[in-house]
Design a protein around this motif. Sequence first.
Motif, short mmCIF file in Angstrom:
data_model
loop_
_atom_site.label_atom_id
_atom_site.label_comp_id
_atom_site.label_asym_id
_atom_site.label_seq_id
_atom_site.Cartn_x
_atom_site.Cartn_y
_atom_site.Cartn_z
N ASP A 38 5.45 -11.10 -10.40
CA ASP A 38 4.71 -10.74 -9.19
C ASP A 38 4.85 -9.22 -9.03
OD1 ASP A 38 3.32 -10.95 -6.80
OD2 ASP A 38 4.81 -12.18 -5.77
N ASP A 39 4.28 -8.68 -7.96
CA ASP A 39 4.48 -7.25 -7.70
C ASP A 39 5.98 -6.97 -7.60
OD1 ASP A 39 1.74 -6.93 -7.60
OD2 ASP A 39 1.64 -6.82 -5.41
N CYS A 40 6.38 -5.81 -8.06
CA CYS A 40 7.79 -5.43 -8.07
C CYS A 40 7.92 -4.06 -7.40
CB CYS A 40 8.29 -5.39 -9.52
SG CYS A 40 10.06 -5.32 -9.69
N VAL A 41 8.65 -4.00 -6.30
CA VAL A 41 8.74 -2.79 -5.50
C VAL A 41 10.08 -2.09 -5.72
CG1 VAL A 41 8.70 -1.87 -3.15
CG2 VAL A 41 7.22 -3.80 -3.76
N LYS A 50 8.76 -14.13 -7.74
CA LYS A 50 7.88 -13.64 -6.67
C LYS A 50 8.62 -12.82 -5.65
CE LYS A 50 8.04 -18.16 -4.39
NZ LYS A 50 7.25 -19.24 -3.89
N GLU A 51 7.84 -12.05 -4.89
CA GLU A 51 8.36 -11.20 -3.80
C GLU A 51 9.57 -10.39 -4.27
OE1 GLU A 51 8.91 -13.35 -0.10
OE2 GLU A 51 7.58 -14.91 -0.86
N ILE A 52 9.36 -9.54 -5.25
CA ILE A 52 10.45 -8.80 -5.87
C ILE A 52 10.53 -7.41 -5.24
CG2 ILE A 52 11.37 -7.97 -8.05
CD1 ILE A 52 9.17 -10.03 -9.27
N SER A 53 11.67 -7.12 -4.62
CA SER A 53 11.80 -5.82 -3.99
C SER A 53 13.22 -5.28 -4.10
CB SER A 53 11.40 -5.88 -2.51
OG SER A 53 11.53 -4.60 -1.94
N PHE A 54 13.32 -4.05 -4.63
CA PHE A 54 14.55 -3.28 -4.67
C PHE A 54 14.38 -2.04 -3.77
CE2 PHE A 54 14.73 -5.80 -8.48
CZ PHE A 54 16.07 -6.04 -8.69
N GLU A 55 13.46 -2.09 -2.84
CA GLU A 55 13.11 -0.93 -2.01
C GLU A 55 14.35 -0.31 -1.36
OE1 GLU A 55 9.82 0.35 1.34
OE2 GLU A 55 9.89 -1.71 0.63
N ASP A 56 14.41 1.03 -1.42
CA ASP A 56 15.46 1.84 -0.81
C ASP A 56 16.87 1.54 -1.33
OD1 ASP A 56 13.69 3.30 0.83
OD2 ASP A 56 13.65 1.66 2.29
N SER A 57 16.97 0.98 -2.53
CA SER A 57 18.29 0.71 -3.11
C SER A 57 18.78 1.92 -3.91
CB SER A 57 18.22 -0.52 -4.01
OG SER A 57 18.07 -1.67 -3.22
N GLU A 58 20.08 1.97 -4.10
CA GLU A 58 20.70 3.07 -4.82
C GLU A 58 21.47 2.52 -6.02
OE1 GLU A 58 23.87 6.71 -4.05
OE2 GLU A 58 23.34 5.38 -2.40
N ARG A 81 1.90 -5.28 -9.80
CA ARG A 81 2.14 -3.84 -9.73
C ARG A 81 3.64 -3.56 -9.80
NH1 ARG A 81 1.26 -1.29 -4.88
NH2 ARG A 81 1.74 -3.27 -3.92
N ALA A 82 3.99 -2.45 -10.41
CA ALA A 82 5.35 -1.91 -10.37
C ALA A 82 5.27 -0.65 -9.53
CB ALA A 82 5.86 -1.62 -11.77
N ASP A 83 5.84 -0.67 -8.36
CA ASP A 83 5.69 0.40 -7.37
C ASP A 83 6.97 1.24 -7.32
OD1 ASP A 83 5.43 2.00 -5.12
OD2 ASP A 83 4.77 0.37 -3.81
N PHE A 84 6.88 2.48 -7.83
CA PHE A 84 8.01 3.41 -7.82
C PHE A 84 7.74 4.59 -6.89
CE2 PHE A 84 8.77 1.07 -11.69
CZ PHE A 84 10.15 1.04 -11.81
N PHE A 85 6.88 4.44 -5.90
CA PHE A 85 6.53 5.52 -4.99
C PHE A 85 7.78 6.06 -4.31
CE2 PHE A 85 5.21 7.14 -0.84
CZ PHE A 85 4.24 8.06 -1.22
N SER A 86 7.89 7.37 -4.25
CA SER A 86 8.97 8.08 -3.58
C SER A 86 10.35 7.76 -4.16
CB SER A 86 8.94 7.78 -2.07
OG SER A 86 9.72 8.71 -1.38
N THR A 87 10.39 7.55 -5.46
CA THR A 87 11.64 7.24 -6.16
C THR A 87 12.25 8.53 -6.69
OG1 THR A 87 10.93 5.02 -6.74
CG2 THR A 87 12.55 6.03 -8.18
N THR A 88 13.59 8.58 -6.74
CA THR A 88 14.31 9.74 -7.25
C THR A 88 15.08 9.35 -8.50
OG1 THR A 88 14.57 10.59 -5.00
CG2 THR A 88 16.02 11.51 -6.70
N PHE A 89 14.80 10.08 -9.59
CA PHE A 89 15.54 9.91 -10.84
C PHE A 89 16.39 11.16 -11.02
CE2 PHE A 89 11.62 7.48 -11.32
CZ PHE A 89 12.10 6.25 -11.73
N GLU A 90 17.71 11.05 -10.86
CA GLU A 90 18.57 12.22 -10.87
C GLU A 90 19.00 12.64 -12.25
OE1 GLU A 90 21.69 11.69 -8.00
OE2 GLU A 90 20.25 11.69 -6.35
#
Length: 186
Positions: free
Chosen positions: A152-155, A130-138, A175-184
């Motif tokens: 659970d939702d995964c950010v 639950k509460e899975i977040s990798f938000e703003d990670s590099e 949900r798998a939320d990849f909003f505003s993600t950069t794939f280089e």
Amino acid sequence: PDERDEAGIDSEELTQQFRAELESEDCPSLRLVGATLPAIDLSTAVIDRPTNNPIDMRHATIQGDFRAVEASIHQPILLEEVTIDGQADVSGAEFGYAVRCDGIEISGGCIFENVTFGDEVSFRGSTLRKEISFEDSEFQREADFYGLHAADDCVFRGTVWEMDCLFQSAQFDGRADFFSTTFEQR
């Protein structure tokens, strides 16, 4: 845990000793394979030992939370098949070497926000409850989430993926939320 109780070693004392060993330059390697540990807090720790020997906690059970908020860890970390009964929070941490979390199971929240993974990271076959977040990670090297089960939702909002990211056979129950993600790398 029973042996610790019999010896009069409390959880806080064990956690403090564990942290001191990790931050020490004297101990060439640290292996806690299969150990049962209390909650671990490495927040703000700077772990940069003279050798590249990994911190080896494979098959361990952590009875509580694992925290490394704002930590700077420059050793490989082996967390394969670890069970964390509480939350894992490494927000703002920096990992300079490989992080292996294959088969890890985290029962509480999984907060990996604003983390820098400077080397390969792997969550192959892991279960994050639950509460899975990798938000703003590099992710500066390959990131492997093959067979991940996110219950659970995964950010992944605002993440940067500089190399390959693998999600084959991953299962997202929310949900798998990849909003505003950069794939280089393409």
